[in-house]
Design a protein around this motif. Structure first.
Motif, mmCIF file in Angstrom:
data_model
loop_
_atom_site.group_PDB
_atom_site.id
_atom_site.type_symbol
_atom_site.label_atom_id
_atom_site.label_comp_id
_atom_site.label_asym_id
_atom_site.label_seq_id
_atom_site.Cartn_x
_atom_site.Cartn_y
_atom_site.Cartn_z
ATOM 1 N N ALA A 273 0.828 -1.204 0.000
ATOM 2 C CA ALA A 273 0.000 0.000 0.000
ATOM 3 C C ALA A 273 0.863 1.255 0.000
ATOM 4 C CB ALA A 273 -0.924 -0.003 1.213
ATOM 5 N N ARG A 276 2.484 1.830 -3.323
ATOM 6 C CA ARG A 276 1.525 1.995 -4.429
ATOM 7 C C ARG A 276 1.634 0.842 -5.438
ATOM 8 N NH1 ARG A 276 -0.649 7.084 -4.500
ATOM 9 N NH2 ARG A 276 -1.117 6.950 -6.732
ATOM 10 N N GLU A 306 -8.488 -4.236 2.600
ATOM 11 C CA GLU A 306 -9.616 -3.317 2.489
ATOM 12 C C GLU A 306 -9.693 -2.397 3.703
ATOM 13 O OE1 GLU A 306 -12.571 -1.278 0.855
ATOM 14 O OE2 GLU A 306 -11.546 -2.937 -0.147
ATOM 15 N N HIS A 309 -6.793 0.096 3.617
ATOM 16 C CA HIS A 309 -7.060 1.150 2.629
ATOM 17 C C HIS A 309 -8.053 2.171 3.172
ATOM 18 C CE1 HIS A 309 -8.273 3.209 -0.995
ATOM 19 N NE2 HIS A 309 -9.508 2.763 -0.849
ATOM 20 N N GLN A 310 -9.110 1.709 3.817
ATOM 21 C CA GLN A 310 -10.110 2.625 4.363
ATOM 22 C C GLN A 310 -9.490 3.543 5.418
ATOM 23 O OE1 GLN A 310 -13.435 0.340 5.757
ATOM 24 N NE2 GLN A 310 -13.847 -0.555 3.740
ATOM 25 N N SER A 313 -7.091 6.025 3.668
ATOM 26 C CA SER A 313 -7.865 7.022 2.939
ATOM 27 C C SER A 313 -8.480 8.041 3.892
ATOM 28 C CB SER A 313 -8.969 6.332 2.127
ATOM 29 O OG SER A 313 -8.403 5.483 1.161
ATOM 30 N N LYS A 321 -6.637 2.854 -4.746
ATOM 31 C CA LYS A 321 -6.525 1.764 -3.788
ATOM 32 C C LYS A 321 -5.305 0.925 -4.118
ATOM 33 C CE LYS A 321 -8.838 -2.372 -2.075
ATOM 34 N NZ LYS A 321 -9.981 -3.303 -2.230
#
Length: 337
Positions: A273, A276, A306, A309-310, A313, A321
């Motif tokens: 993550a 990237r 998931e 990522h949340q 963000s 994502k």
């Protein structure tokens, strides 16, 4: 650039047992009980794919590490020489049949990149058929200074009956320096030294605006990966596919098996993550882990990706994502970049 996985286990091969095959059959029959199954084989195959989990309808395989990069060029690029190399050689031989018999095209050049010299990454070499045929060429690359010595040792008596001197292919060796860029077989290659007993080396390949990173047998220390300038982040940066050593659980990687030279799925998600990375492939599976356990690990990894990522963000308002996809490598998997 197309990536094909021929072997994905760590430490030693782990073929399915009769009991494991039996259990898969029982689970498949239980799932099919009471279903109005089609008689047509193609339709039945589609039903199996739709209704049975991968751990039941297939297997992640038992071969040790071997991955192929196909760039569309005339040469063959291979990463590590675990037992998966034998399956590659078998496929290669049958693709070049001479009439009714399998054969080898004259002038074939294989480029083999070794992550390190531990046995599970070398043990397929004596069963790599092309090295016993005239007109074949194998170049072995790596960061260690005793690559040829390690390869020759695979053929030494009393461990193997065919001496190295019997090989008919042209054999040569090339040591690569971490941090330098190379052009090999039509690809741009960069090497990075990794944390593993005896050292290991990761490889970053760039071709036709696609980037593939192979990073197995690498331990990521918690105290180091939090730093924004952690070297592997730059090495992984913007990769279309990252093959990542996820042999252990997070607890094993940090505590019970610390300093054993491997990492976990959780650390793989976080690094992918931050770097990237578009797709993350879990690799170097523990030989003790069953197909069902690997299925569960994949599910949990996707859930964690998931949630991670949340959170990222929400805190940093990062667009996109990463990783967009998480998969578990299995013997025979092909990924188009």
């Amino acid at each position: 650039m197309k990536i094909k996985f021929w072997g994905n286990r760590g430490s030693l091969p782990s073929p399915l047992t009769a009991r494991q095959v039996h259990d898969k059959v029982v689970q498949a029959l239980a799932a099919a009980h009471g279903q109005n199954l089609p008689a047509d084989e193609m339709a039945l195959s589609e039903w199996v794919t739709r209704h049975l989990p991968f751990a039941v309808r297939g297997t992640y395989g038992g071969n040790t590490a071997c991955v192929q990069i196909n760039t569309g060029g005339p040469d063959y690029i291979l990463l590590d020489a675990g037992t998966g190399l034998r399956d590659f050689a078998h496929d290669y031989r049958h693709q070049h049949r001479r009439g009714s018999k399998p054969g080898f095209p004259v002038g074939a050049h294989f480029h083999l990149f070794l992550s390190h010299l531990h046995w599970d990454h070398l043990q397929g070499l004596p069963f790599f058929y092309p090295i016993y045929a005239e007109g074949q060429h194998l170049t072995v690359y790596g960061g260690h200074d005793k690559i040829e010595e390690a390869v020759r040792a695979q053929f030494a008596a009393p461990y193997f009956p065919v001496p190295y001197e019997y090989l008919k292919a042209k054999m040569d060796y090339r040591r690569l320096t971490p941090g330098q860029d190379y052009e090999i077989a039509g690809t741009q290659v960069r090497v990075c030294e990794q944390n593993h007993p005896g050292a290991s080396y990761g490889y970053r390949f760039a071709h036709d605006n696609r980037v593939f990173v192979y990073s197995t047998d690498c331990e990521h220390k918690q105290a180091e990966i939090a730093a924004p300038d952690y070297p592997l982040l730059k090495f992984y940066a913007d990769a279309d596919l990252l093959v990542f050593d996820a042999m252990y659980s997070l607890e094993e990687a940090i505590y019970s098996k610390a300093d054993w030279g491997h990492s976990s799925n959780v650390i793989g998600v976080e690094l992918a993550a931050r770097a990237r990375v578009r797709r993350l492939a879990l690799f170097h599976h523990d030989p003790h882990n069953t197909d069902a356990e690997l299925d569960e690990t994949l599910f949990n990894t996707r859930m964690y990706a998931e949630l991670y990522h949340q959170e990222i963000s929400r805190r940093a308002n990062v667009p996109g994502k990463f990783p967009a996809e998480v998969l578990t490598a299995y013997d025979g998997l092909e990924v188009e970049l």
